[in-house]
Structures are given as structure tokens and as C-alpha cells.
Design a protein around this motif. Structure first.
Motif, PDB file in Angstrom:
ATOM      1  N   GLY A  26      13.380   1.856   6.688  1.00 41.71           N
ATOM      2  CA  GLY A  26      12.060   2.279   6.231  1.00 41.71           C
ATOM      3  C   GLY A  26      10.966   1.371   6.734  1.00 41.71           C
ATOM      4  N   THR A  27       9.787   1.611   6.224  1.00 46.42           N
ATOM      5  CA  THR A  27       8.647   0.787   6.625  1.00 46.42           C
ATOM      6  C   THR A  27       7.760   0.526   5.413  1.00 46.42           C
ATOM      7  OG1 THR A  27       7.640   2.836   7.312  1.00 46.42           O
ATOM      8  CG2 THR A  27       8.264   1.302   9.042  1.00 46.42           C
ATOM      9  N   HIS A  63       3.871  -0.590   4.293  1.00 45.51           N
ATOM     10  CA  HIS A  63       2.500  -0.864   4.700  1.00 45.51           C
ATOM     11  C   HIS A  63       1.926  -1.885   3.722  1.00 45.51           C
ATOM     12  CE1 HIS A  63      -1.264  -0.022   6.713  1.00 45.51           C
ATOM     13  NE2 HIS A  63      -1.845  -0.074   5.527  1.00 45.51           N
ATOM     14  N   ILE A  89       4.006   3.732  -5.270  1.00 41.34           N
ATOM     15  CA  ILE A  89       3.690   3.648  -3.845  1.00 41.34           C
ATOM     16  C   ILE A  89       4.989   3.744  -3.019  1.00 41.34           C
ATOM     17  CG2 ILE A  89       1.451   2.500  -3.742  1.00 41.34           C
ATOM     18  CD1 ILE A  89       4.529   0.462  -3.597  1.00 41.34           C
ATOM     19  N   VAL A  90       6.115   3.891  -3.697  1.00 39.50           N
ATOM     20  CA  VAL A  90       7.370   4.067  -2.972  1.00 39.50           C
ATOM     21  C   VAL A  90       7.579   5.558  -2.706  1.00 39.50           C
ATOM     22  CG1 VAL A  90       9.827   3.583  -2.977  1.00 39.50           C
ATOM     23  CG2 VAL A  90       8.281   2.129  -4.267  1.00 39.50           C
ATOM     24  N   HIS A  91       7.864   5.871  -1.449  1.00 41.95           N
ATOM     25  CA  HIS A  91       8.154   7.265  -1.104  1.00 41.95           C
ATOM     26  C   HIS A  91       9.463   7.305  -0.332  1.00 41.95           C
ATOM     27  CE1 HIS A  91       4.089   8.505  -2.300  1.00 41.95           C
ATOM     28  NE2 HIS A  91       3.718   7.344  -1.781  1.00 41.95           N
ATOM     29  N   PRO A  92      10.559   7.424  -1.020  1.00 41.07           N
ATOM     30  CA  PRO A  92      11.838   7.294  -0.310  1.00 41.07           C
ATOM     31  C   PRO A  92      12.295   8.601   0.341  1.00 41.07           C
ATOM     32  CG  PRO A  92      12.212   7.423  -2.667  1.00 41.07           C
ATOM     33  CD  PRO A  92      10.750   7.597  -2.458  1.00 41.07           C
ATOM     34  N   THR A  93      13.067   8.425   1.378  1.00 44.93           N
ATOM     35  CA  THR A  93      13.840   9.530   1.933  1.00 44.93           C
ATOM     36  C   THR A  93      15.235   9.388   1.354  1.00 44.93           C
ATOM     37  OG1 THR A  93      12.586   9.487   3.971  1.00 44.93           O
ATOM     38  CG2 THR A  93      14.739  10.522   4.059  1.00 44.93           C
ATOM     39  N   LYS A 102       0.839  -1.206   0.000  1.00 48.36           N
ATOM     40  CA  LYS A 102       0.000   0.000   0.000  1.00 48.36           C
ATOM     41  C   LYS A 102       0.873   1.255   0.000  1.00 48.36           C
ATOM     42  CE  LYS A 102      -4.293  -1.494   0.270  1.00 48.36           C
ATOM     43  NZ  LYS A 102      -5.115  -1.336   1.447  1.00 48.36           N
ATOM     44  N   HIS A 103       1.932   1.179   0.766  1.00 49.52           N
ATOM     45  CA  HIS A 103       2.779   2.357   0.928  1.00 49.52           C
ATOM     46  C   HIS A 103       4.149   1.870   1.364  1.00 49.52           C
ATOM     47  CE1 HIS A 103       4.527   5.932   2.817  1.00 49.52           C
ATOM     48  NE2 HIS A 103       3.713   6.622   2.053  1.00 49.52           N
ATOM     49  N   TRP A 104       5.176   2.436   0.777  1.00 46.43           N
ATOM     50  CA  TRP A 104       6.516   2.004   1.161  1.00 46.43           C
ATOM     51  C   TRP A 104       7.361   3.220   1.427  1.00 46.43           C
ATOM     52  CZ3 TRP A 104      10.267  -1.259  -2.430  1.00 46.43           C
ATOM     53  CH2 TRP A 104      11.410  -1.594  -1.665  1.00 46.43           C
ATOM     54  N   HIS A 105       7.680   3.395   2.666  1.00 43.34           N
ATOM     55  CA  HIS A 105       8.619   4.468   3.017  1.00 43.34           C
ATOM     56  C   HIS A 105      10.004   3.867   3.000  1.00 43.34           C
ATOM     57  CE1 HIS A 105      10.815   6.828   6.278  1.00 43.34           C
ATOM     58  NE2 HIS A 105      10.829   7.564   5.194  1.00 43.34           N
ATOM     59  N   ALA A 106      10.728   4.144   1.917  1.00 42.95           N
ATOM     60  CA  ALA A 106      12.048   3.547   1.743  1.00 42.95           C
ATOM     61  C   ALA A 106      13.113   4.586   2.064  1.00 42.95           C
ATOM     62  CB  ALA A 106      12.205   3.041   0.334  1.00 42.95           C
ATOM     63  N   VAL A 107      14.352   4.111   2.178  1.00 38.45           N
ATOM     64  CA  VAL A 107      15.468   5.022   2.406  1.00 38.45           C
ATOM     65  C   VAL A 107      16.528   4.727   1.362  1.00 38.45           C
ATOM     66  CG1 VAL A 107      17.246   5.772   4.017  1.00 38.45           C
ATOM     67  CG2 VAL A 107      15.008   5.089   4.870  1.00 38.45           C
ATOM     68  N   LEU A 117      14.508   9.520  10.116  1.00 40.89           N
ATOM     69  CA  LEU A 117      14.197   8.359   9.290  1.00 40.89           C
ATOM     70  C   LEU A 117      12.859   7.744   9.665  1.00 40.89           C
ATOM     71  CD1 LEU A 117      17.630   6.586   8.836  1.00 40.89           C
ATOM     72  CD2 LEU A 117      16.376   8.046   7.255  1.00 40.89           C
ATOM     73  N   ILE A 121      10.303   9.465  10.170  1.00 43.51           N
ATOM     74  CA  ILE A 121       9.242  10.349   9.685  1.00 43.51           C
ATOM     75  C   ILE A 121       8.771   9.875   8.311  1.00 43.51           C
ATOM     76  CG2 ILE A 121       8.801  12.678   8.825  1.00 43.51           C
ATOM     77  CD1 ILE A 121      10.623  13.700  11.022  1.00 43.51           C
ATOM     78  N   THR A 122       7.487   9.738   8.140  1.00 44.89           N
ATOM     79  CA  THR A 122       6.945   9.370   6.841  1.00 44.89           C
ATOM     80  C   THR A 122       6.075  10.522   6.340  1.00 44.89           C
ATOM     81  OG1 THR A 122       5.050   8.348   7.889  1.00 44.89           O
ATOM     82  CG2 THR A 122       6.922   6.922   7.417  1.00 44.89           C
ATOM     83  N   ASP A 123       5.457  10.313   5.225  1.00 50.88           N
ATOM     84  CA  ASP A 123       4.640  11.380   4.656  1.00 50.88           C
ATOM     85  C   ASP A 123       3.515  11.801   5.602  1.00 50.88           C
ATOM     86  OD1 ASP A 123       6.168  11.423   2.495  1.00 50.88           O
ATOM     87  OD2 ASP A 123       4.844  10.241   1.202  1.00 50.88           O
TER      88      ASP A 123
END
Lengths: 96, 740
Positions: free
Chosen positions: B567-568, B570, B515-519, A6-11, B459, B461-463
Motif C-alpha cells: 500500500g501507500t 500519504h 483515513i484508512v482505505h484498504p484493499t 492524510k490518506h492510507w491505502h492499505a492492503v 494493488l 490502484i487507489t481511490d
């Protein structure tokens, strides 16, 4: 089972594309440094505080890469004779 | 008998005769003298006052007076008095009436401290004293001689237990003041008890003061007690003291003058009692700060009066050692108590001598704790859950202050306080953070730790909660004032990476939604993040590649390098009978992705399926899913996907949407530094072995010869500090030597 992301907060880290090593190739942890200031490409030149777009690189046709500020400062000195500091060939910025 | 002796005798006789006979004719003088002597002795002879004839003496005063006059003229008065005082009173006080009376009461007294008994005893004695006293006409000499003898005789027969009873009596006059009678004080005075037992009377006052102070002030710290104690003294103790210490004072001014001396003694005692009480309570007073401000004001005032500073330091150091500086206490707690101590002792003793003495062991102890820096920094950035900040919000934010050497040009210079130790440094009242940072030799350690902490927080912190970046920015701005702009430059870059990432992501998403939101971080400006060799399987790999491609289109000179373990994710898992949503770390996501290919995996297959990963980490990730009721370990190291939930599956105890995200793994600053420095330890060890102890700058100079050494003196100091914690070296007075 179906896995839906659904959502991936990557680094990720950014790297300059210095042409040489491909960033995805494993084991390239040794840092590439600017030949003039000896600071990492991804760091910044001595006169800058912010890396990245504020302190970009400059690519020469001779395949040498420097911090732009470093090279411009070098070219600005009379001793440089407009040459690449590494190979003493006339500096020509590569088209990219 | 020689003629000479005979004539001498005759001369003496004549002399004596003439003296007694005076100039009377014949022996009439002698007769009148003998009559006078009889009258006088009869008059003076003590009688039992219980005797009914007592007081009804028909003796004519004129006759008595004439008799005394006669005796006096014959210069026989001293002899007369001697007889009377020596024999008479002594006999009387020791004869049946008096002694049985005394014995009776003294016996009673041993049974009970009945003050009424002792009171009546004293009044009885006074009655005797007055009854036997020679008439005033005889002149002050006789009177005082009489008084002295009476008192001497009286004191010689009083038993030690009398003192106890007397004290009880004095005490009884004090508690309800109304009971006090001036007559009693007069009686004391008449019997000479006041002078003899002055110490006891004073001790009664002292004890009352102690009792009252303990009664009213113990544990009462919110308001200063001293003022109310003083007024209590004026109301209660001073009236009590008046008849004793200010007898005969005609007006208040005179009384005040007489009381000044003794009054200041009582006042001192009150101060001392309160001071002792507060000293014994000081640790709890500090805990209660700022609600204990009143007690601190009291203490300050008392300490100016009473020299108890050393005792205060002793007491506080002792309770700190016992209650604070032990492994059971949380570092955060120690820091809080230390900060409170700073604040409290600054109230009590502005020059800071007390603080310096008390703080020293705390600082030394804190230096030995590995998590002190982390605790301080966590508090600085408001990372505390308790919300109990070490720093006052209303304390102005100011740059760190270094300890200054004395400024000899300062016109307001004061010498160091008298009890300052040799290593006492006059530190100007600096803010709390400066004091805390000065526990360590360099602020570099704090900046490093700050970066690590900031990295962790950023790190995470997400959107969804991106506004936190602004909060962090505000924090950093405040910290910049403290630590200086340059030191926190790196943090600035980290914050900019956050906003840049957001901007870049916005652009990339607009080109091709993902759906990827990288830092995206600048690697040289973040603390080293633990590396990992995870290769994300299946759709994750595809998502990464796709995003990286889009990124390179946007920034043609740059490439992305993923840090897959951070990261995480969902996820939504659609199983046959249920749907599970979960926020999980990437490794968990990678494993479950593998399970979408087939239902049963062994541990080894799983590990190789994601590249290479630590087995414990892998097991931890798998347990997350087991806890969620998605996987089951059928036999050891074989895991099966539960398409249909099992009855006994523990899914019930976890909510369907579980949050198992943890802090990103960033190795602590000191750890990193220690890793870098380990290489140089051999050099340092070598030079310390050869040269004994060395100052830091010598070590630094010598290390510069080592290849590739590029550390600053601050970093070296940090390393030496770490080495000291591990017990490798000993640092004293800036000299380092090996710990052997």
C-alpha cells in the motif's frame, strides 16, 4: 515533528472467523480447510466460483466448520443421517 | 617409268586438259580459261579501300561474270575460292593497312574505353567486308564461304581487349537509347559479332537491369516495384533488344514471337535481381513493416518466378542471428520483430514454410529468455509504456488455437509444400497471440504470469484512480476469450475483491470515517505476496485496529489480517520551518512515525521499532527520507531528524511532494512455482538418473506417488521448462533427460 496521515491505502486479507485461532496471532499461515471438500475456508467449495459471501461457512455447535454448500449437500444425502461428518453427532448449526 | 604409269599419267593429263579446254578446238579453251582466271582473281583480290583507284575499277561486270562462268564450267571454282579466301583475305587483313589500323585502335582501346573508337573500327571493318564481298550473282555458296572465312580471319586477329571495348560500345547504345543506330546492329550482324558475342551483349542487358533495379528499388519498400520495372523493361530494354533478337521481323507480332524466348530470360533476370536485393534487405523490410508492404508483394511475386526461397531463409536467419538474437536486444524488441516476421512472411509465403524455418531459431531463443512470458503478458494487458502493441487492434480476438494435426477428411487438403522440412507442421494461419503462446508447451505459464501482473496493477490502484479497475476488467474480458473462462476465474475473483473493497470501505467510512482505505483481498486467489513482519507503530497501529473492528462489525464472520508492507501512505510532516507532503510505502511511514517520538535513532532501534525488517529494505526506506531532506545520517547507522532544514540539504533537488511509490512486491509466478516444485526436484532427478530420458506424462505419473504432489501436467511442464533454463535438464521431442 508532527506526522499527519492524510490518506492510507492499505492492503489486507480477510479471514473467516472460525473461532479457533485468532487471525492476528502470528504464524497461522497453515491453511484451515473444509473437512468435506478439503479446500481452504477462504477458497470456495467445488460448486462455487466466488469465495467469501457467495460461498459462506456454516458453523456447527460441535465446533466443526464447513463450507455451507458442502455441508448442505452432505446433509441432503440419506447416508448422512443429519450428522456432522466429523464426529457423527447430530448436526446443529451454531447460533452466531 | 612403267608403261602402266605412263598411260595413267596420260589419262590424267587428258582428263585435266579436257576439263580446262572443254570442248573448244585446239587450246583456245585453255587460253580462255586462263584469261578468265586472271580476270576473276583480279576482281576478287582484296584492295586497300584507301587506295584512290579502289571503286573506280573499270572491270566490266559482264566480263567478270563471264569469267566466273567459264571457271565454274571447268569446275575450278572451289579451287579458285580457296586460293582467294585462304590467301587473299589473310594476307590483306594482316598486311600493313589492316593490321596497322587494328593495332592502332586496339592500342587506343587499352588506354581508354572510348566507344567512338571501337565504333569506327567496326564500321571500317564492315566497309572492308562489303567492299571485298563477291557479287551476289555468284550465288549464296560463295557468299557464305566468303563471310565465314572473313569472320574466321577477323576473329583470329582480334585481341582479347576488343571484347571489353565491344561491351562498352553495346553499353553505350543502351543508356541513352537515342544513340542507338540500326546501322550499327547491321554492322554487328554483318561481321558475325552478334552471334559470337551474344553472351556479352546479353550481359550488357543484364548489367543494365541490375544497375537500374539497384538504383531505383534499393530501400524503396512502400510500393511494389515490379510493375514499374516491367514497364521500364518494355520502354527501355525491349527497343534495345529488337534489332538484335528480332531482326527481320516485319510486324510486331512476329517480333514478339522472336523476343519471347530472350525476353523471358531478361524478365527472369530482373526478377532475380530484385529478389536478391529484397533478400539482402529482408531484415530491415520486416522492421519497417507495415510500411514495407510493397517490397513484400514484390518478393512474393519474384519468389514464384525465381527459386530463391532457401536463400531468403538463409539470409533472414543469418541477420536474425546477428542483429536480433543476442543479449543486447530487449525481449520486447525480439517479440516485436518476431511478430513482424510472422506477418511479413505470411504475405510472402502463405503456407508458412518460410516462416516455420525462420521462426524456429527465434522461438528457441525466446524460450531461453526468462522474461519472455512477462513481456508477452505485459503486452497483452497493455502494460507497455511504448504503447506499441504486438497485437493489431483490428485483428479479431479469438480463442487460442492449438496446433492441429492434419485433417485427412478435409476436401480442400493440400500437400505440404515441396521445401517443407520433415518437422514442418501445417499450422493454419492463426492469430499472433496463439503463435506467441505456442512458444511454450503450456498456456498455464501465461495465466500465472497474468495473475501476477494483474495483482501488481490492482494493488497499485487507489481511490483516486479507481476507474482503472474497469479498464482491467475489460482487459480480462478480452483475455478470457483467448485463454478461456476457466483459466481466468482467479482474475475474476481478484477484480471482484477490488469492487467489494470499495463497497465495504464505503460502508465502513459511513459508520466511522477513517483515513484508512484498504484493499481487502481473498488470499487464495491472489498470487502469493511476499510476507513481511512489519508491525506498524504508533498511530498506524491504532488506525488499523480501529478499522478492523469496524469491518468485523459489518461482516461479523470475518476478520481482517493486514499486509502492512503493501500500500501507500500519504503523509504530511510538520517540521519547525517547513511542511513536507509525501506519498511513501508503509515502511517509510513507520520509520518517520518513530521519529516523531524522538529525534535520533540508531539503525537497530529503528528495525526493532517496526517489528522485524530486512536491513537493506530499512536502509532504502531511510534513504528516501534522507533524499527528501528530512533525515540525516550523522554517523554510520545513526539517523537524526532535521527539524530545521540544513543549507546543504539536498531537499532542493526533490520536489516537496515526492512520489516514491513502487510496484507492489509480488513474486513472479515462475518463481513461486519453482519454490513449490523444488521439493520434487529430488524425485525427478532421481528418476531421470535411473531411467535416462522420460516423457512428461511418465514423470507426472511417477511423481503422483510422491507425498503431497498435486501439480497438474501443465505446472510440471512449466517447472521442467524452468529447470531447462537453469541448465539442469535437456528437453527434446517431448523427452526430458538430465543435462550432463
Amino acid at each position: 515533528m508532527k506526522v499527519t496521515v492524510k490518506h492510507w491505502h492499505a492492503v489486507a486479507q480477510w479471514r473467516w472467523d472460525t473461532g479457533g485461532t485468532e487471525p492476528d496471532r502470528g504464524g497461522d499461515d497453515e491453511e484451515d480447510v473444509c473437512g468435506i471438500c478439503r479446500a481452504a475456508y477462504e477458497g470456495c467449495c467445488p460448486s462455487c466460483k466466488m469465495p467469501g459471501d457467495d460461498c459462506p461457512l456454516i458453523w456447527g455447535q460441535c465446533s466443526h466448520v464447513f463450507h455451507m454448500h458442502c455441508l448442505l449437500k452432505w446433509i441432503g444425502t440419506p447416508a448422512s443421517k443429519q450428522q456432522c461428518p466429523m464426529d457423527r453427532r447430530p448436526w446443529v448449526t451454531a447460533e452466531r | 617409268m612403267t608403261a602402266a604409269l605412263r598411260s595413267q599419267m596420260a589419262a590424267k593429263w587428258n582428263d585435266g586438259f579436257t576439263r580446262l579446254n572443254r570442248t573448244e578446238p585446239g587450246i583456245t579453251g585453255l587460253i580462255s580459261f586462263s584469261q578468265a582466271w586472271n580476270v576473276a582473281t583480279d576482281y576478287l583480290h582484296p584492295r586497300d579501300i584507301a587506295d584512290p583507284t579502289f571503286g573506280k575499277k573499270t572491270t566490266d561486270m559482264a566480263v567478270v561474270k563471264a569469267a566466273f562462268d567459264t571457271i565454274n564450267r571447268s569446275r575450278r571454282l572451289p579451287v579458285m575460292l580457296e586460293t582467294f579466301l585462304g590467301a587473299g583475305i589473310n594476307i590483306w587483313l594482316n598486311t600493313r593497312s589492316a593490321s596497322s589500323f587494328l593495332a592502332h585502335f586496339l592500342y587506343d582501346l587499352q588506354e581508354s574505353d572510348d566507344t567512338a573508337v571501337i565504333n569506327s573500327l567496326i564500321f571500317r571493318l564492315v566497309e572492308w567486308f562489303r567492299a571485298w564481298a563477291p557479287i551476289d550473282e555468284l550465288g549464296p555458296t560463295i557468299r557464305s564461304a566468303y563471310t565465314l572465312t572473313f569472320q574466321t580471319q577477323l576473329f583470329s586477329i582480334l585481341r582479347p581487349t576488343f571484347v571489353r571495348g565491344f561491351k562498352a560500345l553495346c553499353t553505350s547504345t543502351l543508356v541513352p537509347v537515342a544513340r542507338q543506330t540500326p546501322e550499327m546492329w547491321e554492322a554487328f550482324e554483318a561481321l558475325g559479332l552478334t552471334d559470337r558475342y551474344e553472351g556479352i551483349i546479353a550481359s550488357v542487358g543484364y548489367e543494365r537491369i541490375e544497375e537500374y533495379v539497384h538504383e531505383t528499388c534499393t530501400g524503396k519498400w512502400d510500393t511494389p516495384c515490379l510493375e514499374s520495372l516491367r514497364s521500364w523493361m518494355t520502354m527501355q530494354i525491349v527497343p534495345w533488344m529488337l534489332p538484335m533478337y528480332a531482326k527481320g521481323a516485319v510486324n510486331t507480332d512476329e517480333a514478339r514471337g522472336m523476343l519471347q524466348n530472350v525476353g523471358s530470360r531478361f524478365d527472369f533476370h530482373m526478377n532475380k535481381t530484385l529478389c536478391d536485393l529484397r533478400t539482402s534487405e529482408i531484415f530491415d523490410i520486416i522492421i519497417d513493416f507495415p510500411d514495407s508492404n510493397g517490397a513484400l508483394q514484390d518478393l512474393k511475386e519474384c519468389l514464384q518466378r525465381v527459386d530463391q526461397r532457401a536463400a531468403l531463409v538463409q539470409s533472414l536467419r543469418k541477420s536474425n542471428r546477428k542483429r536480433l538474437l543476442h543479449p543486447g536486444a530487449d525481449t520486447k524488441l525480439i517479440l516485436q520483430q518476431y511478430v513482424a516476421t510472422i506477418k511479413c512472411l505470411r504475405i510472402v509465403d502463405p503456407p508458412g514454410v518460410l516462416l516455420f524455418k525462420v521462426a524456429d531459431p527465434i522461438r528457441r531463443y525466446l524460450r531461453e529468455r526468462p522474461d519472455t512470458i512477462r513481456s508477452i503478458v505485459a503486452n497483452l494487458v497493455g502494460d507497455d509504456d511504448s504503447g506499441d502493441s504486438l497485437v493489431d487492434e483490428n485483428e479479431p480476438i479469438q480463442p487460442l488455437q492449438a496446433l492441429e494435426t492434419e485433417d485427412y477428411n478435409d476436401p480442400n487438403w493440400d500437400p505440404e509444400p515441396i521445401d517443407a522440412g520433415p518437422d514442418f507442421r501445417t499450422n493454419k494461419p492463426s492469430d499472433v497471440i496463439s503463435t506467441l503462446v505456442s512458444i511454450y508447451d503450456s498456456k498455464d505459464l501465461f495465466v500465472k504470469e497474468l495473475q501476477v501482473l494483474l495483482a501488481q496493477r490492482l494493488l497499485a490502484i487507489t481511490d483516486d484512480n479507481f476507474e482503472k479497475v474497469e479498464k482491467e476488467r475489460r482487459n480480462i474480458e478480452i483475455l478470457k476469450i483467448r485463454f478461456g473462462e476457466a483459466a481466468l476465474q482467479v482474475c475474476e475473483v481478484m477484480l471482484r475483491d477490488m469492487t467489494d473493497s470499495k463497497r465495504i470501505d464505503g460502508h465502513v467510512q459511513s459508520k466511522r470515517p477513517s483515513i484508512v482505505h484498504p484493499t481487502i483481498i481473498s488470499r487464495n486467489f491472489w498470487p502469493s505476496l511476499e510476507s513481511s513482519d512489519i508491525v506498524m507503530p504508533g498511530q498506524f497501529q491504532a488506525l488499523q485496529t480501529e478499522y478492523a473492528k469496524e469491518f468485523s462489525t459489518f461482516k461479523p464472520d470475518k476478520r481482517l489480517r493486514w499486509l502492512p508492507h503493501l500500500g501507500t501512505v500519504h503523509l504530511e510532516l510538520q517540521l519547525e520551518d517547513r511542511t513536507i507532503e509525501a506519498d511513501v510505502p508503509p515502511l517509510e511511514a513507520a520509520f518517520i512515525e518513530l521519529f516523531s517520538q524522538k529525534n535520533i535513532w540508531t539503525m537497530n532501534e529503528l528495525v526493532s521499532g517496526v517489528g522485524s525488517v530486512d536491513r537493506t529494505a530499512a536502509l532504502k526506506a531511510l534513504i528516501t527520507w534522507i533524499d527528501l531532506g528530512v533525515l540525516k545520517e550523522d554517523e554510520e547507522n545513526v539517523f537524526r531528524l532535521l527539524e530545521v532544514a540544513e543549507e546543504t540539504a539536498p531537499a532542493a533537488r526533490t520536489a516537496p511532494t515526492a512520489n516514491v511509490v513502487e510496484e507492489p512486491a509480488v513474486s513472479a509466478a515462475q518463481q513461486q512455482q519453482a519454490d513449490q516444485m523444488r521439493l520434487y526436484w529430488k524425485f525427478i532427478e532421481g528418476m531421470l538418473t535411473n531411467l535416462g530420458s522420460l516423457p512428461l506424462d511418465r514423470i507426472q505419473t511417477m511423481l503422483r506417488f510422491a507425498p503431497g504432489y498435486d501439480k497438474t501436467p501443465e505446472q510440471l511442464a512449466g517447472f521442467m521448462e524452468a529447470a531447462r533454463r537453469e541448465g539442469l535438464v535437456v528437453g527434446r521431442d517431448g523427452m526430458w533427460r538430465l543435462n550432463r
